[in-house]
Enzyme design. Structure first.
Site, PDB file in Angstrom:
ATOM      1  N   SER A  17       0.911  -1.124  -0.096  1.00 17.13           N
ATOM      2  CA  SER A  17       0.036   0.075  -0.019  1.00 17.13           C
ATOM      3  C   SER A  17       0.838   1.138  -0.011  1.00 17.13           C
ATOM      4  O   SER A  17       2.108   1.133   0.487  1.00 17.13           O
ATOM      5  CB  SER A  17      -0.812  -0.116   1.118  1.00 17.13           C
ATOM      6  OG  SER A  17      -0.208   0.488   2.375  1.00 17.13           O
ATOM      7  N   LYS A  18       0.232   2.149  -0.591  1.00 16.28           N
ATOM      8  CA  LYS A  18       1.117   3.445  -0.676  1.00 16.28           C
ATOM      9  C   LYS A  18       1.339   4.191   0.919  1.00 16.28           C
ATOM     10  O   LYS A  18       2.151   4.641   1.032  1.00 16.28           O
ATOM     11  CB  LYS A  18       0.468   4.336  -1.563  1.00 16.28           C
ATOM     12  CG  LYS A  18      -0.840   4.692  -1.505  1.00 16.28           C
ATOM     13  CD  LYS A  18      -1.044   5.557  -2.701  1.00 16.28           C
ATOM     14  CE  LYS A  18      -2.783   5.608  -2.857  1.00 16.28           C
ATOM     15  NZ  LYS A  18      -3.221   6.069  -4.322  1.00 16.28           N
ATOM     16  N   ARG A  19       0.307   3.681   1.609  1.00 16.71           N
ATOM     17  CA  ARG A  19       0.659   4.425   2.851  1.00 16.71           C
ATOM     18  C   ARG A  19       1.849   3.848   3.538  1.00 16.71           C
ATOM     19  O   ARG A  19       2.434   4.414   4.231  1.00 16.71           O
ATOM     20  CB  ARG A  19      -0.578   3.893   3.795  1.00 16.71           C
ATOM     21  CG  ARG A  19      -1.929   4.811   3.352  1.00 16.71           C
ATOM     22  CD  ARG A  19      -2.922   4.744   4.342  1.00 16.71           C
ATOM     23  NE  ARG A  19      -4.375   5.253   3.596  1.00 16.71           N
ATOM     24  CZ  ARG A  19      -5.142   4.562   3.099  1.00 16.71           C
ATOM     25  NH1 ARG A  19      -5.086   3.365   3.217  1.00 16.71           N
ATOM     26  NH2 ARG A  19      -6.218   5.017   2.432  1.00 16.71           N
TER      27      ARG A  19
END
Ligand code: GLU
Length: 465
Positions: free
Chosen positions: A237-239
């Site tokens: 995930s980009k998070r």
């Protein structure tokens, strides 16, 4: 019927690997059948929007060769292709849906729990509240009985009880539609035949189908894709700052290798894994999309990138490396350097470290001369270098690897030594590194005679200290 797919990214400033995989599959499914591939920008969540993000999407599509037939800058007659420019369309269809009984005004504040009380408001009460300018949303009206079902191409038959579906917001109080509404309206109006997207939308799809049914529109073919995971339990995930296309490019991966690798994240070819975009178009088939999560394995990408680097012609590879050679201040045989690097390099960003001995060798370190397998140590290395130094004076074919190899081998034979007893000390003398691209012959070739002699002289002095 011509296949039409769409890639519908939200402009969040980042081309996540999972997103690019969706774009690629949309492209392949359309192109495999000579269909149209459409780019639609889903920017209805204005808070998430990042400046410059749309340009970045264009740039990645262009760079990776995923050319779209229609999109914001390529009108095919069903535009605009940017959702924030379609607000009147959503309002028009929201009104129609209300008339058809598929949606209703809601004046409640905050999240709903259980049934929406606004569903019981009379026409007059609604009109009164609207006239008063009370903040409102438009919610989907879900039947309290019955089931909704559909067949997903990947996940098979899905059936849910309508009463388990929540009456989600279709038009927010700021007048923007939610994804849950806009995707249906746009996919229908843009004549999308195959909806390809991440499986996080699988559970909401019955709600979308209720909207299609209310309008009496044809439901598209659904192809939900498995998630791309970092490992057994974590999603990429980009998070978490996980890989984006741009990051991978920065790390020195080729776009061809990235595209090829992500094609395999959820799909498996019949046999050969190294596939160009054209090969992928030919071979891609929906039936081979997997429903189990794909694991993003950076080592496999590295391997694949190496395959792509090796499959290039030397000239192409050399061209690609030229920018990395800008730090080289010495007059060396750069083409030979590329020839030596090509079979070994896995990614472009490794070049820097591989060539860091060229301007100057690393600082002297006697311990590197000790090599168990080569049976060398600082003492016998010094002897070998003195011998090489004496003979190499009259050797002039530095750009002929075969002749130079013979030179070292003959010297070893003459002294009844294993080749390594000569070659290893020379390699270390020229670099002061234990890992080098190529051995003594290649490195002497790259550096040329003058510099090779200078480094051997220096090594002799260092070893005599
Ligand atoms: N805008 C959605 C996203 O970025 C796209 C989902 C879809 O492809 O329908 O997740």
């Amino acid at each position: 019927m011509k296949i039409r797919t769409r890639f519908a990214p939200s402009p969040t400033g980042y081309m996540h690997i999972g997103n690019l995989r969706t774009a690629l599959y949309c492209y392949l499914i359309a192109k495999h059948d000579g269909g149209d591939f459409i780019l639609r920008i889903e920017d209805t969540d204005q808070q998430r929007e990042v400046e410059g993000a749309i340009d970045l999407i264009y740039q990645v599509m262009e760079e990776t060769g995923l050319y779209y037939d229609e999109g914001p800058d390529k009108d095919g007659g069903v535009g605009p292709y940017i959702q924030s420019q379609r607000l009147p369309i959503y309002h028009e269809y929201a009104q129609k849906l209300i008339e058809l009984g598929g949606a209703h005004y809601c004046f409640c504040e905050g999240e709903l729990e259980g049934e929406d009380p606004c569903i019981h408001l009379s026409q007059e009460e609604i009109q009164e509240k609207l006239n008063e300018g009370i903040l409102h949303v438009i919610r989907q009206t879900i039947p309290t009985t019955g089931t909704t079902s559909f067949d997903d191409e990947v996940y098979g038959h899905i059936e849910v009880e309508n009463q388990t579906l929540n009456e989600g917001i279709l038009i927010k109080s700021d007048g923007y539609p939610t994804y849950n509404f806009a995707n249906v309206i746009d996919d229908h109006l843009m004549n999308i035949t195959h909806v390809v997207r991440g499986n996080e939308y699988l559970s909401s799809t019955p709600k979308y189908n209720l909207i299609y049914n209310a309008f009496d529109w044809q439901i598209p073919t659904y192809i939900h894709l498995p998630p791309v995971n970092k490992d057994e339990t974590h999603k990429l995930s980009k998070r978490n700052g996980d890989a984006s296309y741009q990051d991978l490019k920065k790390q020195g991966y080729l776009k061809e290798a990235i595209l090829n690798y992500i094609a395999l994240l959820g799909w498996s070819p019949e046999d050969e894994e190294i596939l160009s975009l054209d090969d992928l178009i030919q071979q891609f088939n929906i039936a081979h999309i997997s429903k189990s999560p794909a694991i993003f394995d950076i080592d496999k990408l590295k391997w694949m990138n190496g395959v792509y680097l090796r499959n290039m012609s030397l000239e192409q590879f050399h061209e690609l490396l030229l920018p990395y050679y800008q730090s080289i201040t010495r007059d060396v045989d750069l083409l030979e350097l590329s020839r030596v690097l090509q079979p070994r390099l896995e990614k472009l960003s490794d070049v820097e470290e591989s060539i860091d001995f060229i301007n100057e060798p690393h600082p002297f370190d006697a311990s590197i001369y000790t090599h168990k397998k080569m049976k060398t140590n600082p003492e016998n290395s010094l002897e070998a270098l003195l011998l090489v130094r004496e003979r190499i004076e009259n050797f002039n074919e530095f750009d002929n690897d075969e002749a130079m190899s013979d030179f070292f081998v003959n010297l070893a034979k003459e002294k009844e030594l294993k080749n390594g007893r000569i070659m290893w000390p020379v390699r270390v003398a020229l670099t002061n590194k234990s890992f080098t691209p190529g051995g003594a012959v290649e490195i002497a070739h790259i550096l040329g005679k003058e510099e090779t002699l200078r480094r051997i002289d220096q090594a002799i002095i260092d070893l005599q200290q």
